[in-house]
Design a protein around this motif. Structure first.
Motif, PDB file in Angstrom:
ATOM      1  N   LEU A  30      22.166 -12.565  -2.447  1.00 63.01           N
ATOM      2  CA  LEU A  30      21.279 -11.316  -2.408  1.00 63.01           C
ATOM      3  C   LEU A  30      21.926  -9.814  -3.241  1.00 63.01           C
ATOM      4  O   LEU A  30      21.374  -9.395  -4.096  1.00 63.01           O
ATOM      5  CB  LEU A  30      20.448 -10.776  -1.088  1.00 63.01           C
ATOM      6  N   HIS A  31      23.087  -9.493  -2.830  1.00 67.37           N
ATOM      7  CA  HIS A  31      23.821  -8.608  -3.584  1.00 67.37           C
ATOM      8  C   HIS A  31      24.055  -8.753  -5.079  1.00 67.37           C
ATOM      9  O   HIS A  31      23.785  -7.925  -5.976  1.00 67.37           O
ATOM     10  CB  HIS A  31      25.320  -8.242  -2.903  1.00 67.37           C
ATOM     11  N   ARG A  32      24.289 -10.055  -5.544  1.00 65.65           N
ATOM     12  CA  ARG A  32      24.480 -10.402  -6.808  1.00 65.65           C
ATOM     13  C   ARG A  32      23.203 -10.503  -7.616  1.00 65.65           C
ATOM     14  O   ARG A  32      23.156 -10.241  -8.839  1.00 65.65           O
ATOM     15  CB  ARG A  32      25.482 -11.665  -6.795  1.00 65.65           C
ATOM     16  N   ILE A  33      22.343 -10.930  -7.069  1.00 65.54           N
ATOM     17  CA  ILE A  33      21.113 -11.031  -7.650  1.00 65.54           C
ATOM     18  C   ILE A  33      20.134  -9.967  -7.801  1.00 65.54           C
ATOM     19  O   ILE A  33      19.225  -9.783  -8.591  1.00 65.54           O
ATOM     20  CB  ILE A  33      20.198 -12.456  -7.333  1.00 65.54           C
ATOM     21  N   CYS A  34      20.422  -8.902  -6.998  1.00 68.00           N
ATOM     22  CA  CYS A  34      19.800  -7.879  -7.139  1.00 68.00           C
ATOM     23  C   CYS A  34      20.284  -6.664  -8.007  1.00 68.00           C
ATOM     24  O   CYS A  34      21.328  -6.629  -8.357  1.00 68.00           O
ATOM     25  CB  CYS A  34      19.706  -7.141  -5.531  1.00 68.00           C
ATOM     26  N   ARG A  35      19.467  -5.784  -8.421  1.00 67.64           N
ATOM     27  CA  ARG A  35      19.865  -4.547  -9.152  1.00 67.64           C
ATOM     28  C   ARG A  35      20.285  -3.458  -8.280  1.00 67.64           C
ATOM     29  O   ARG A  35      20.023  -3.545  -7.171  1.00 67.64           O
ATOM     30  CB  ARG A  35      18.900  -4.120 -10.146  1.00 67.64           C
ATOM     31  N   LYS A  36      21.085  -2.842  -8.988  1.00 63.06           N
ATOM     32  CA  LYS A  36      21.715  -1.543  -7.895  1.00 63.06           C
ATOM     33  C   LYS A  36      20.419  -0.884  -7.488  1.00 63.06           C
ATOM     34  O   LYS A  36      19.463  -0.295  -8.233  1.00 63.06           O
ATOM     35  CB  LYS A  36      22.552  -0.682  -8.789  1.00 63.06           C
ATOM     36  N   LYS A  79       0.891  -1.159  -0.134  1.00 67.23           N
ATOM     37  CA  LYS A  79      -0.202   0.162  -0.052  1.00 67.23           C
ATOM     38  C   LYS A  79       0.821   1.223  -0.038  1.00 67.23           C
ATOM     39  O   LYS A  79       0.506   2.405  -0.562  1.00 67.23           O
ATOM     40  CB  LYS A  79      -0.838  -0.035   1.309  1.00 67.23           C
ATOM     41  N   GLN A  80       2.097   1.129   0.567  1.00 66.78           N
ATOM     42  CA  GLN A  80       2.862   2.435   0.553  1.00 66.78           C
ATOM     43  C   GLN A  80       3.724   2.454  -0.435  1.00 66.78           C
ATOM     44  O   GLN A  80       4.374   3.404  -0.768  1.00 66.78           O
ATOM     45  CB  GLN A  80       3.853   2.213   2.131  1.00 66.78           C
ATOM     46  N   GLY A  81       3.612   1.663  -1.539  1.00 70.49           N
ATOM     47  CA  GLY A  81       4.374   1.557  -2.846  1.00 70.49           C
ATOM     48  C   GLY A  81       5.810   1.341  -2.669  1.00 70.49           C
ATOM     49  O   GLY A  81       6.454   1.545  -3.493  1.00 70.49           O
ATOM     50  N   LYS A  82       6.130   0.455  -1.740  1.00 66.92           N
ATOM     51  CA  LYS A  82       7.583   0.126  -1.383  1.00 66.92           C
ATOM     52  C   LYS A  82       7.850  -1.057  -2.423  1.00 66.92           C
ATOM     53  O   LYS A  82       8.905  -1.641  -2.386  1.00 66.92           O
ATOM     54  CB  LYS A  82       7.857  -0.145  -0.051  1.00 66.92           C
ATOM     55  N   ILE A  83       6.689  -1.901  -2.886  1.00 70.64           N
ATOM     56  CA  ILE A  83       7.015  -3.195  -3.589  1.00 70.64           C
ATOM     57  C   ILE A  83       7.276  -2.949  -4.870  1.00 70.64           C
ATOM     58  O   ILE A  83       6.204  -2.162  -5.777  1.00 70.64           O
ATOM     59  CB  ILE A  83       6.239  -4.287  -3.628  1.00 70.64           C
ATOM     60  N   LYS A  84       8.508  -2.928  -5.704  1.00 74.19           N
ATOM     61  CA  LYS A  84       8.719  -2.262  -6.987  1.00 74.19           C
ATOM     62  C   LYS A  84       9.335  -3.396  -7.794  1.00 74.19           C
ATOM     63  O   LYS A  84      10.029  -4.376  -7.423  1.00 74.19           O
ATOM     64  CB  LYS A  84       9.464  -0.967  -6.883  1.00 74.19           C
ATOM     65  N   GLY A  85       8.900  -3.269  -9.408  1.00 69.49           N
ATOM     66  CA  GLY A  85       9.901  -4.117 -10.127  1.00 69.49           C
ATOM     67  C   GLY A  85       9.417  -5.427 -10.065  1.00 69.49           C
ATOM     68  O   GLY A  85       8.631  -6.082  -9.772  1.00 69.49           O
ATOM     69  N   ARG A  86      10.785  -6.221 -10.396  1.00 65.94           N
ATOM     70  CA  ARG A  86      10.549  -7.856 -10.206  1.00 65.94           C
ATOM     71  C   ARG A  86      10.968  -8.039  -8.869  1.00 65.94           C
ATOM     72  O   ARG A  86      11.772  -7.512  -8.254  1.00 65.94           O
ATOM     73  CB  ARG A  86      11.878  -8.345 -11.156  1.00 65.94           C
ATOM     74  N   VAL A  87      10.144  -8.743  -8.345  1.00 64.26           N
ATOM     75  CA  VAL A  87      10.143  -9.315  -6.785  1.00 64.26           C
ATOM     76  C   VAL A  87      10.746 -10.767  -6.717  1.00 64.26           C
ATOM     77  O   VAL A  87      10.204 -11.757  -7.224  1.00 64.26           O
ATOM     78  CB  VAL A  87       8.748  -9.155  -6.242  1.00 64.26           C
ATOM     79  N   LEU A  88      11.451 -10.759  -5.567  1.00 72.10           N
ATOM     80  CA  LEU A  88      12.049 -11.981  -5.316  1.00 72.10           C
ATOM     81  C   LEU A  88      11.349 -12.582  -3.615  1.00 72.10           C
ATOM     82  O   LEU A  88      11.512 -11.384  -2.824  1.00 72.10           O
ATOM     83  CB  LEU A  88      13.477 -12.257  -5.088  1.00 72.10           C
ATOM     84  N   GLU A 123      21.612  -9.763 -11.340  1.00 70.33           N
ATOM     85  CA  GLU A 123      21.058  -8.669 -11.114  1.00 70.33           C
ATOM     86  C   GLU A 123      19.604  -8.615 -11.686  1.00 70.33           C
ATOM     87  O   GLU A 123      19.411  -8.038 -12.860  1.00 70.33           O
ATOM     88  CB  GLU A 123      22.024  -7.469 -11.827  1.00 70.33           C
ATOM     89  N   GLN A 124      18.857  -9.342 -11.088  1.00 71.15           N
ATOM     90  CA  GLN A 124      17.332  -9.405 -11.888  1.00 71.15           C
ATOM     91  C   GLN A 124      16.280  -8.938 -10.857  1.00 71.15           C
ATOM     92  O   GLN A 124      15.222  -8.828 -11.500  1.00 71.15           O
ATOM     93  CB  GLN A 124      17.081 -10.921 -12.213  1.00 71.15           C
ATOM     94  N   PHE A 125      16.855  -8.748  -9.775  1.00 70.50           N
ATOM     95  CA  PHE A 125      15.409  -8.353  -8.816  1.00 70.50           C
ATOM     96  C   PHE A 125      15.603  -6.850  -8.285  1.00 70.50           C
ATOM     97  O   PHE A 125      16.666  -6.307  -7.858  1.00 70.50           O
ATOM     98  CB  PHE A 125      15.381  -9.485  -7.745  1.00 70.50           C
ATOM     99  N   ASP A 126      14.215  -6.157  -8.207  1.00 71.82           N
ATOM    100  CA  ASP A 126      14.233  -4.941  -7.508  1.00 71.82           C
ATOM    101  C   ASP A 126      13.821  -4.880  -6.203  1.00 71.82           C
ATOM    102  O   ASP A 126      14.054  -3.757  -5.495  1.00 71.82           O
ATOM    103  CB  ASP A 126      13.113  -4.100  -8.367  1.00 71.82           C
ATOM    104  N   THR A 127      13.195  -5.876  -5.808  1.00 72.20           N
ATOM    105  CA  THR A 127      12.654  -5.958  -4.421  1.00 72.20           C
ATOM    106  C   THR A 127      12.710  -7.466  -3.809  1.00 72.20           C
ATOM    107  O   THR A 127      12.406  -8.173  -4.716  1.00 72.20           O
ATOM    108  CB  THR A 127      11.149  -5.457  -4.329  1.00 72.20           C
ATOM    109  N   VAL A 128      13.132  -7.434  -2.779  1.00 76.14           N
ATOM    110  CA  VAL A 128      13.211  -8.837  -2.140  1.00 76.14           C
ATOM    111  C   VAL A 128      12.569  -8.741  -0.819  1.00 76.14           C
ATOM    112  O   VAL A 128      12.435  -7.807   0.198  1.00 76.14           O
ATOM    113  CB  VAL A 128      14.540  -9.031  -1.725  1.00 76.14           C
ATOM    114  N   VAL A 129      11.600  -9.703  -0.686  1.00 76.05           N
ATOM    115  CA  VAL A 129      10.846  -9.759   0.748  1.00 76.05           C
ATOM    116  C   VAL A 129      11.354 -11.167   1.233  1.00 76.05           C
ATOM    117  O   VAL A 129      11.353 -12.176   0.805  1.00 76.05           O
ATOM    118  CB  VAL A 129       9.438 -10.007   0.287  1.00 76.05           C
ATOM    119  N   ASP A 130      11.783 -11.073   2.759  1.00 79.03           N
ATOM    120  CA  ASP A 130      12.294 -12.281   3.329  1.00 79.03           C
ATOM    121  C   ASP A 130      11.430 -12.413   4.807  1.00 79.03           C
ATOM    122  O   ASP A 130      11.605 -11.392   5.530  1.00 79.03           O
ATOM    123  CB  ASP A 130      13.737 -11.975   3.588  1.00 79.03           C
TER     124      ASP A 130
END
Length: 214
Positions: free
Chosen positions: A134-140, A39-48, A107-114
């Motif tokens: 996580l650093h390797r599979i996330c985008r900058k 709801k706060q708009g914090k989930i963005k792009g491709r998600v893991l 470098e494929q994910f914009d958001t990670v939820v754990d």
């Protein structure tokens, strides 16, 4: 005990846990924390959805139109998530994977939820390996949202021989070094949580918002 043996035991533990027909993680409605982040708009792009279990969070976000990949160390959990996805006609991708050794998804994910993955890694070496993955599979600029059990809760040894999840602030900060990550927020809260899917109990948790620097 060696790291390799720990990882094998951890996978065995979760495989056995998901052999039962119903687990505490088989809940249809989304976690309130995840719903609020969305709801706060914090989930963005491709998600893991890291440590996705039977797919509760991944399927919820997919239903809202997000492209989501769910990963879990337990094949039983992944198969259950796939069945739920098929029943809901969702296109969510689910993959059995060890997040400490994953080599794909550069470098494929914009958001990670754990929810519960980090706190299930009982050795500092495993938590660091997880952060490196996580650093390797996330985008900058990607953001991690992590909820983990706190060491303010009673601790002990599970009958499997594993310690119960319990992380300190220092352990979380050590896992995500400042040259790679910006811990934007690390909040300690006491929340209501279902115990064994039946009764509510009060549990101390860490809520972290961590951004990939470079």
């Amino acid at each position: 005990m060696s790291t390799t043996k720990n990882k094998l035991n951890l996978r065995d533990f979760w495989e056995k846990g998901y052999e039962s027909e119903i687990t505490p993680f088989d809940i249809e409605e989304p976690d309130s924390w995840i719903a609020e982040l969305e709801k706060q708009g914090k989930i963005k792009g491709r998600v893991l959805d890291s440590g996705c279990g039977p797919g509760r969070t991944a399927l919820y976000l997919s239903s809202l139109g997000y492209e989501v990949v769910g990963m879990d160390i337990s094949n039983n959990a992944i198969e259950r998530a796939k069945r739920k996805s098929a029943q809901k006609n969702c296109s969510t991708q689910f993959l059995q994977a060890d997040m400490c050794t994953l080599t794909d998804y550069e470098e494929q994910f914009d958001t990670v939820v754990d929810i519960g993955c980090l706190h299930s890694l009982f050795e500092e070496q495993l938590r660091r390996a997880y952060a490196i993955t996580l650093h390797r599979i996330c985008r900058k600029g990607a953001t991690l949202y992590i909820r983990a059990f706190s060491n303010a809760n009673p601790t002990g040894i599970h009958d499997t021989g594993h310690a119960l999840p319990a992380l300190s602030e220092e352990q979380i900060r050590t896992a995500f070094p400042i040259d790679q990550w910006n811990i934007k927020d690390l909040t300690h809260k006491k929340i209501d949580m279902l115990a064994d899917g039946k009764e509510m109990s009060k549990v101390f948790c860490w809520f972290a918002e961590i951004k990939r620097k470079n």
